[in-house]
Structures are given as C-alpha cells and as structure tokens.
Write an enzyme that holds these catalytic residues in place. Structure first.
Site, PDB file in Angstrom:
ATOM      1  N   LYS A  68     -10.356  -0.544  11.428  1.00  0.00           N
ATOM      2  CA  LYS A  68     -10.753  -1.679   9.446  1.00  0.00           C
ATOM      3  C   LYS A  68     -11.299  -2.782  10.763  1.00  0.00           C
ATOM      4  O   LYS A  68     -10.884  -4.362  10.185  1.00  0.00           O
ATOM      5  CB  LYS A  68      -9.212  -1.719   9.201  1.00  0.00           C
ATOM      6  N   HIS A 126       0.489  -1.156  -0.601  1.00  0.00           N
ATOM      7  CA  HIS A 126       0.553   0.118  -0.185  1.00  0.00           C
ATOM      8  C   HIS A 126       0.475   0.775   0.036  1.00  0.00           C
ATOM      9  O   HIS A 126       2.129   1.244   0.696  1.00  0.00           O
ATOM     10  CB  HIS A 126      -1.032  -0.140   1.210  1.00  0.00           C
ATOM     11  N   GLN A 168      -4.732  -4.681   7.707  1.00  0.00           N
ATOM     12  CA  GLN A 168      -5.564  -6.002   6.766  1.00  0.00           C
ATOM     13  C   GLN A 168      -5.898  -7.390   7.500  1.00  0.00           C
ATOM     14  O   GLN A 168      -6.290  -7.579   8.041  1.00  0.00           O
ATOM     15  CB  GLN A 168      -5.239  -6.132   5.565  1.00  0.00           C
ATOM     16  N   ASP A 219       3.179  -4.256   8.185  1.00  0.00           N
ATOM     17  CA  ASP A 219       2.021  -3.976   7.542  1.00  0.00           C
ATOM     18  C   ASP A 219       0.747  -4.481   8.238  1.00  0.00           C
ATOM     19  O   ASP A 219       0.140  -4.912   7.420  1.00  0.00           O
ATOM     20  CB  ASP A 219       1.985  -2.768   6.711  1.00  0.00           C
TER      21      ASP A 219
HETATM   22  N1  C6P Z   1      -5.818   0.800   2.589  1.00  0.00           N
HETATM   23  C1  C6P Z   1      -7.701   0.383   1.496  1.00  0.00           C
HETATM   24  O1  C6P Z   1      -8.912   0.005   0.866  1.00  0.00           O
HETATM   25  P1  C6P Z   1      -4.833   4.469   7.070  1.00  0.00           P
HETATM   26  O2  C6P Z   1      -5.654   4.580   6.369  1.00  0.00           O
HETATM   27  O3  C6P Z   1      -3.651   4.554   7.943  1.00  0.00           O
HETATM   28  O4  C6P Z   1      -5.528   4.089   8.380  1.00  0.00           O
HETATM   29  O5  C6P Z   1      -4.633   2.527   6.675  1.00  0.00           O
HETATM   30  C2  C6P Z   1      -3.303   3.087   5.170  1.00  0.00           C
HETATM   31  C3  C6P Z   1      -3.722   1.061   4.893  1.00  0.00           C
HETATM   32  C4  C6P Z   1      -1.902   0.158   4.887  1.00  0.00           C
HETATM   33  N2  C6P Z   1      -1.712   0.003   4.928  1.00  0.00           N
HETATM   34  C5  C6P Z   1      -2.666  -1.278   4.351  1.00  0.00           C
HETATM   35  C6  C6P Z   1      -2.346  -2.714   3.785  1.00  0.00           C
HETATM   36  C7  C6P Z   1      -3.758  -0.902   3.469  1.00  0.00           C
HETATM   37  O6  C6P Z   1      -5.208  -1.683   3.704  1.00  0.00           O
HETATM   38  C8  C6P Z   1      -3.903   0.218   4.168  1.00  0.00           C
HETATM   39  C9  C6P Z   1      -5.455   1.016   3.715  1.00  0.00           C
HETATM   40  C10 C6P Z   1      -7.175   0.975   2.508  1.00  0.00           C
HETATM   41  O7  C6P Z   1      -7.419  -0.767   0.546  1.00  0.00           O
HETATM   42  C11 C6P Z   1      -7.565   2.927   2.875  1.00  0.00           C
HETATM   43  S1  C6P Z   1      -6.638   2.776   1.032  1.00  0.00           S
END
Ligand code: C6P
Length: 412
Positions: free
Chosen positions: A226, A122, A203, A200
C-alpha cells in the site's frame, strides 16, 4: 503534488488503457501502484544480485544479505525506530497481527481478560483476536464510534480498566479515512491499564509520517504494497523489550540458535521472528519504495492527500443522492472516501466507473462489523495516492452523474 504529470511518468501502469480510456486508479487503499525505481530495484536484484540471505560463505549471498539488512535499516529510519532490530519483516499487516495475537495474545491472556478493538477495524484486526479469545477465554470489547465517525474517547475511557490486556486499533480506517488521535488514546490506555497498544498502520504508514517514538504504541503493523512497494512483505515494529520477551509464532530455518531432537533455542530478535527464506526481493523493493516516498516527502504526501480529499468531498457533495461516510473534519482523516449513491448498488457504481477506466473498490472492504454499524451492506470507495490529481476526482464525479442517469435517479 507539484509537477504531477512528471511524477505520473514514474508509474508505467498509468500509460495503459482500460476500456479505451486511460487508467484512473482510485483504489490505492486496496493496493498502490509501483514506481519505476521499485520495479528496477527488484529487477536488478533478480537479474544480477540474486542469492539467499544469511548463507554468508559466498559473495552473492553476502551482497544479498547486505541489501536485505539495508532494507531493514531504511524501514527503521522511516518510522524512526530505535534500532533496525525492532523491524520484523512479515508477509504483510495480516501476518503481523496474526503473529502478535497467536504469540503475545496467547501468552498474556486468560479467561476474564479483555481485548479492546474499535467498531471500524479491518477483519485483519478482528479475526486474529477472535481466534485467540476463543483459545484463552478472553473477551472482545468494541469501542463505538461517535456520530462524527471517530473512536468515542469517552466510551474508551469507560472501557479501559485492569482487565484490558490488549488494545488494538486502526491508525487510519480503510473505509472512513478516520485517523484516530493515537497519542490521546495511548494516554488513556496507559493511565487506566497495563495493556499493550497495537496500531494497525496498513493505511496510515503509506500516507502520514509515523514516528514510533511519539506514536504512543507498543506495536505497529503495516504492508509494503500500500506504500508503492511490492506485495508479499510487511512490517511488524515492536518495542525491543516486548519483542525480546515474545515467543516466535513460526518455527523453521533462520530463526533458531540451537536445535536438538526435542528442544530448540531462538536466534536473537529480529531473526527469531523470521522463519524460513524471507521475502528478499520484496524487502529490496520496499526499501526503494521508502526511498521514493522520502524523496517526495511524507509532509508533501499528507498535504496532497488533504487537498485531494477536501476537493473530493466538495465535489461529491454536489452529487444528489450521494451519502458520504467519514469525518467532515479534513484534518482527522486521510485520502479514503466511501459513499453510496441512492439505491444504486456499489458494485454497479464500480462497473460503470470501470467502463470509463476508473478503478474504485465496492463492497464491505473487509470491515463487516463497521458496515453493520453504518447500516449498509456495502459502499463504493475511492482512495488516493501520490499519482492522483483533481482531474481524477473530476472524472469520478462525471462517472457518478452517468451512474445516476443510467439508474434513473431524478435530478436535484
Ligand atoms: N485493506 C482494502 O482494500 P494486508 O492485506 O495484510 O496487506 O492488509 C490488511 C489490512 C489491515 N488493516 C487495514 C486497515 C487494511 O486496510 C488492510 C487491507 C485493503 O481496504 C484490502 S482488504
């Protein structure tokens, strides 16, 4: 999920309608819906317990502090951290990874060093490393994916050497659903370098039981929103000796021990990393979310995700012109399913589904390097959490058949 209809009653938003249809929410990878216990915990705090924390002279602040620190203890238990002090509350995964890159990264990298990422990261696990690479002269190296959409471990093996100081990888891809074998990866990284391994977990943590004692990582980042919790709070877990050594990435109130005109010293970990008034209500909401997930059981959630994903892959396989991106081995993936449908633009798919009350995400999913690697500019993505069932997948499939006929794709 046993008694799904009962569980769905915990999520008030599922009672509303969109375009005359009940909400069918298939975008939990972007952000999950909130159950009543989370809403109630935050509401109760604001109505009857609210005060700033760590201002201990009065009762309300003491109570708020107790709730906030209890949230830290609960999160520590949830991921089996050695101590609550290993839990740093951040704004989310993005902030945690930026904090790591600008603090640990900046202090440990120099020209010639390497940061290893995978092709399915990501942007939150790409851009912070680009920023620190620019400032330090370190180099970014990307490990390719196999044709089965997993990290190529042979390529990883040949990439890791003493130049590698940081390896930062997704625990579960937000596009492909891939769950890389982190312990095996950790063994490779440890055997061939002294790099730190960052996971990370944005998910992963909301869906799979994570035990930081066995994960094989040095740092883990994740977001509350999430995992059925509120926005505005996330977690950075780190090994205590690394957190001890690491410089703060933000300065301000709460994180200091002494301040004079030209120098300051830091409060102990974790306060060292929590400058300013923290997200107090959000921490309390996160604690309630953790409790909710634990009541269902992370193993039950994993089985539920596997069942739904298997069913979804099977049903998507019946839709002509549909290409699915992600591992076919169900055991190495989570409840995220990305696909394209002939030459129908994913945004059009999402719009047609929306007219049936179905929410899916369409676009690059903040993973542009992966999109380029897959040879697409966008995909449609359905993702699941505890409130989804096979009926939601059936509705998705019906919507996709409608999209096919609206766009004149021929049968068979
Ligand atoms: N992915 C998706 O629709 P934040 O925004 O900081 O809570 O998370 C960022 C982030 C980091 N790593 C991974 C693997 C993610 O999936 C995400 C957030 C969302 O896939 C929003 S773009």
């Amino acid at each position: 999920m046993t008694n799904l209809s009962h569980l769905r009653r915990d999520f008030p938003i599922l009672r509303r309608e969109v375009e005359g249809h009940p909400v069918i929410f298939l975008d939990s990878a972007a952000s999950a819906q909130k159950p009543i216990p989370v809403l109630d915990a935050m509401d109760r705090f604001y109505r009857s317990q609210y005060a700033n924390v760590h201002r201990g002279a009065y009762r309300l602040s003491q109570e708020a502090t107790e709730l906030y620190e209890d949230a830290r203890r609960r999160v520590a238990r949830f991921i089996n951290a050695g101590s609550p002090d290993e839990i740093i509350f951040t704004k989310g995964t993005t902030t945690a990874l930026n904090g790591l890159s600008s603090s640990w990264g900046y202090d440990h990298l120099e020209a010639g060093d390497r940061i290893v990422l995978s092709m399915m990261e990501h942007h939150a696990n790409v851009v912070p490393w680009q920023l620190v690479a620019k400032r330090t002269g370190a180099e970014l190296v990307y490990v390719p994916l196999t044709t089965g959409y997993d990290i190529d471990l042979d390529a990883l093996r040949s990439t890791i050497d003493s130049r590698v100081k940081i390896v930062s990888l997704t625990g579960m891809s937000n596009v492909l659903g891939t769950i890389p074998p982190m312990q095996q990866i950790s063994d490779i990284v440890r055997a061939q370098s002294e790099a730190v391994l960052i996971v990370d977990g944005a998910q992963l943590v909301p869906h799979v039981e994570v035990d930081v004692q066995t994960l094989g990582a040095d740092f883990l980042a994740f977001s509350a929103h999430k995992m059925l919790g509120p926005t505005g709070i996330g977690v950075l877990w780190g090994k205590p000796e690394l957190l001890e050594e690491m410089e703060p990435w933000e300065g301000g109130g709460e994180m200091i021990s002494t301040v004079d005109l030209y120098e300051s010293t830091w409060a102990p970990v974790p306060q060292k990393f929590e400058a300013g008034t923290p997200p107090i209500a959000e921490a309390i909401g996160l604690a309630a979310a953790v409790h909710y997930l634990e009541e269902i059981g992370m193993n039950a959630i994993r089985s539920h995700d596997l069942d739904l994903t298997e069913y979804a892959l099977h049903r998507l396989g019946e839709v002509p012109d549909l290409v699915q991106y992600g591992p076919t081995d169900i055991k190495s993936r989570g409840g995220v399913v990305s696909f394209t449908l002939g030459d129908v633009h994913p945004h059009d798919i999402a719009t047609i589904l929306d007219s049936r009350g179905i929410s899916v995400r369409a676009g690059h999913h903040c993973a542009k390097p992966l999109m380029a690697d897959l040879g697409v500019t966008a995909t449609a993505r359905a993702s699941f959490h505890v409130y989804n069932g096979r009926d939601d997948v059936d509705a998705l499939i019906e919507g996709l058949h409608e999209a096919r006929s609206l766009f004149g794709l021929s049968e068979g």
